[in-house]
Design a protein around this motif. Structure first.
Motif, PDB file in Angstrom:
ATOM      1  N   GLY A 106      -7.468  14.121   2.137  1.00  0.00           N
ATOM      2  CA  GLY A 106      -6.373  13.180   2.016  1.00  0.00           C
ATOM      3  C   GLY A 106      -6.500  11.980   2.940  1.00  0.00           C
ATOM      4  N   ALA A 107      -5.392  11.305   3.105  1.00  0.00           N
ATOM      5  CA  ALA A 107      -5.366  10.088   3.912  1.00  0.00           C
ATOM      6  C   ALA A 107      -3.933   9.749   4.266  1.00  0.00           C
ATOM      7  N   VAL A 108      -3.797   8.839   5.213  1.00  0.00           N
ATOM      8  CA  VAL A 108      -2.497   8.242   5.494  1.00  0.00           C
ATOM      9  C   VAL A 108      -2.359   7.051   4.552  1.00  0.00           C
ATOM     10  N   MET A 109      -1.394   7.137   3.639  1.00  0.00           N
ATOM     11  CA  MET A 109      -1.200   6.115   2.616  1.00  0.00           C
ATOM     12  C   MET A 109      -0.043   5.199   2.999  1.00  0.00           C
ATOM     13  N   VAL A 110      -0.225   3.923   2.733  1.00  0.00           N
ATOM     14  CA  VAL A 110       0.819   2.930   3.021  1.00  0.00           C
ATOM     15  C   VAL A 110       0.902   1.952   1.850  1.00  0.00           C
ATOM     16  N   PRO A 111       2.043   1.283   1.694  1.00  0.00           N
ATOM     17  CA  PRO A 111       2.138   0.252   0.651  1.00  0.00           C
ATOM     18  C   PRO A 111       1.116  -0.865   0.901  1.00  0.00           C
ATOM     19  N   ALA A 112       0.719  -1.523  -0.159  1.00  0.00           N
ATOM     20  CA  ALA A 112      -0.320  -2.553  -0.062  1.00  0.00           C
ATOM     21  C   ALA A 112       0.014  -3.629   0.970  1.00  0.00           C
ATOM     22  N   ALA A 113       1.281  -4.008   1.068  1.00  0.00           N
ATOM     23  CA  ALA A 113       1.678  -5.087   1.965  1.00  0.00           C
ATOM     24  C   ALA A 113       2.049  -4.610   3.367  1.00  0.00           C
ATOM     25  N   SER A 114       1.882  -3.341   3.651  1.00  0.00           N
ATOM     26  CA  SER A 114       2.259  -2.785   4.956  1.00  0.00           C
ATOM     27  C   SER A 114       1.425  -3.399   6.082  1.00  0.00           C
ATOM     28  N   PRO A 115       2.040  -3.618   7.243  1.00  0.00           N
ATOM     29  CA  PRO A 115       1.275  -4.107   8.398  1.00  0.00           C
ATOM     30  C   PRO A 115       0.422  -3.020   9.052  1.00  0.00           C
ATOM     31  N   ILE A 116       0.601  -1.771   8.640  1.00  0.00           N
ATOM     32  CA  ILE A 116      -0.164  -0.657   9.220  1.00  0.00           C
ATOM     33  C   ILE A 116      -1.612  -0.725   8.736  1.00  0.00           C
ATOM     34  N   GLN A 117      -2.521  -0.883   9.686  1.00  0.00           N
ATOM     35  CA  GLN A 117      -3.936  -0.995   9.364  1.00  0.00           C
ATOM     36  C   GLN A 117      -4.765   0.175   9.893  1.00  0.00           C
ATOM     37  N   GLY A 118      -4.206   0.913  10.840  1.00  0.00           N
ATOM     38  CA  GLY A 118      -4.962   2.000  11.431  1.00  0.00           C
ATOM     39  C   GLY A 118      -4.074   2.952  12.194  1.00  0.00           C
ATOM     40  N   LEU A 119      -4.696   3.845  12.924  1.00  0.00           N
ATOM     41  CA  LEU A 119      -3.990   4.912  13.619  1.00  0.00           C
ATOM     42  C   LEU A 119      -2.997   4.376  14.645  1.00  0.00           C
ATOM     43  N   ALA A 120      -3.397   3.385  15.406  1.00  0.00           N
ATOM     44  CA  ALA A 120      -2.527   2.857  16.463  1.00  0.00           C
ATOM     45  C   ALA A 120      -1.239   2.266  15.914  1.00  0.00           C
ATOM     46  N   ASP A 121      -1.284   1.785  14.677  1.00  0.00           N
ATOM     47  CA  ASP A 121      -0.115   1.139  14.078  1.00  0.00           C
ATOM     48  C   ASP A 121       0.957   2.130  13.631  1.00  0.00           C
ATOM     49  N   LEU A 122       0.667   3.423  13.754  1.00  0.00           N
ATOM     50  CA  LEU A 122       1.671   4.427  13.385  1.00  0.00           C
ATOM     51  C   LEU A 122       2.720   4.613  14.473  1.00  0.00           C
ATOM     52  N   LYS A 123       2.485   4.073  15.643  1.00  0.00           N
ATOM     53  CA  LYS A 123       3.448   4.191  16.732  1.00  0.00           C
ATOM     54  C   LYS A 123       4.759   3.514  16.344  1.00  0.00           C
ATOM     55  N   GLY A 124       5.851   4.256  16.515  1.00  0.00           N
ATOM     56  CA  GLY A 124       7.167   3.720  16.197  1.00  0.00           C
ATOM     57  C   GLY A 124       7.498   3.725  14.715  1.00  0.00           C
TER      58      GLY A 124
END
Length: 324
Positions: A106-124
């Motif tokens: 699997g993977a960590v899935m986000v919407p196409a326009a999400s600012p989340i680009q990697g692991l560090a961006d999951l904070k908060g």
């Protein structure tokens, strides 16, 4: 004795002699919506079981846990599960063994326009996790995050749930990111989501040298010893089924109703991810990587996850006669 009577007797003895042989039977418990059910469909459709001199008795179940119960209760000879469960069972005195089936994870899935680009961006962020608090992907994700000083259990808002439920919540925008199983990732990809953190990359960062099959065929080693020819023919047969799925567009169109999608783009994603997961390495190579990941999982999950064994039992991985 007349000529006609001799012919009748010859026909009778021929039928009796051929009828005396029975194919080796393997009882399989498969999740109704899982990829093994797709492969078994291919096997039956193309007569691969007959060619392998096997009689496959399949019971379709609603969950992977039901499969484990069937195997341990003696109602099935073979299921799909993960090597970590096999290792835990062996640590508790069991004799199950494992052979790689798929390295698709699997993977960590986000919407196409999400600012989340990697692991560090999951904070908060609000992170949904399929499979519960001791899901292997979730533990591995936490382990890698800790190496960079991020404690996801504290630094993110967590939601646990079943994959179908979390998929719907993701589509409705109720969470920022969703860690889920590969087939649900494929469904989300078809809805325009993207992978922010791929679990195969996480495993490589944690010590795996290549693609490692978390999921595999699981069966008892004593049963396999008594039925080694049948087991090895079964494994070879499933490779033939995978080749058909790798090379046939028509086969995927035929399987679309079983897979559960009529959308061509989504079906193409399912196919792509499935093919990526076909094991390309030997069981010995995969076992080496599994041993490295086992230490990581044991460290973060403790005995509740891995059982009493401090290291992966080498016999966790089955070795076919072809020398893997």
């Amino acid at each position: 004795m007349t000529f006609q009577l001799r012919l009748l007797l010859a026909a009778f003895f021929f039928v009796a002699s051929t009828g005396a042989h029975s194919a080796d039977r393997i009882r399989i418990a498969a999740q109704k919506t899982g990829t093994l059910a797709w492969e078994l469909d291919v096997i039956k459709t193309h007569g691969l079981d007959r060619k392998a001199d096997l009689e496959l008795e399949t019971t379709e179940l609603a969950s992977t846990e039901a499969g484990k119960i069937a195997l341990k209760g003696g109602a099935a000879d073979l299921i799909l599960s993960d090597w970590l469960w096999v290792a835990r069972e062996r640590g508790l005195g069991g004799t199950l063994t494992f052979h790689p089936y798929s390295s698709t994870v699997g993977a960590v899935m986000v919407p196409a326009a999400s600012p989340i680009q990697g692991l560090a961006d999951l904070k908060g962020r609000k992170l949904a996790v399929a499979g519960g608090p001791i899901d292997k992907s979730w533990l591995l994700l936490q382990a890698l995050a800790r190496r960079s000083g991020l404690d996801l259990k504290k630094d993110a808002t967590l939601i646990y749930g079943t994959p179908p439920l979390l998929t719907q919540k993701a589509i409705q925008g109720e969470q920022d990111a969703t860690l889920t199983f590969w087939n649900f990732c494929a469904e989300l990809e078809g809805k325009g989501f993207r992978r922010a953190v791929a679990m195969d990359e996480v495993m490589k960062h944690l010590g795996a040298r290549g693609a490692i099959s978390i999921v595999g065929y699981v069966f008892d080693e004593a049963w396999a010893a008594k039925n080694r020819g049948a087991v090895d023919r079964f494994l070879a047969m499933t490779q033939e089924a995978k080749k058909i799925l790798a090379n046939s567009d028509a086969e995927w169109q035929r399987l679309a109703p079983r897979i559960g999608t009529t959308d061509a783009a989504t079906l193409a994603i399912y196919r792509k991810r499935y093919l990526e997961g076909i094991p390309q390495r030997t069981a010995a190579e995969e076992a080496t990587d599994a041993a490295a990941l086992y230490l990581v999982l044991a460290e973060i999950g403790g005995a509740d996850l891995v059982g009493p064994a401090k290291a992966l039992d080498p016999a966790t991985f089955y070795r076919p006669n072809r020398g893997e």
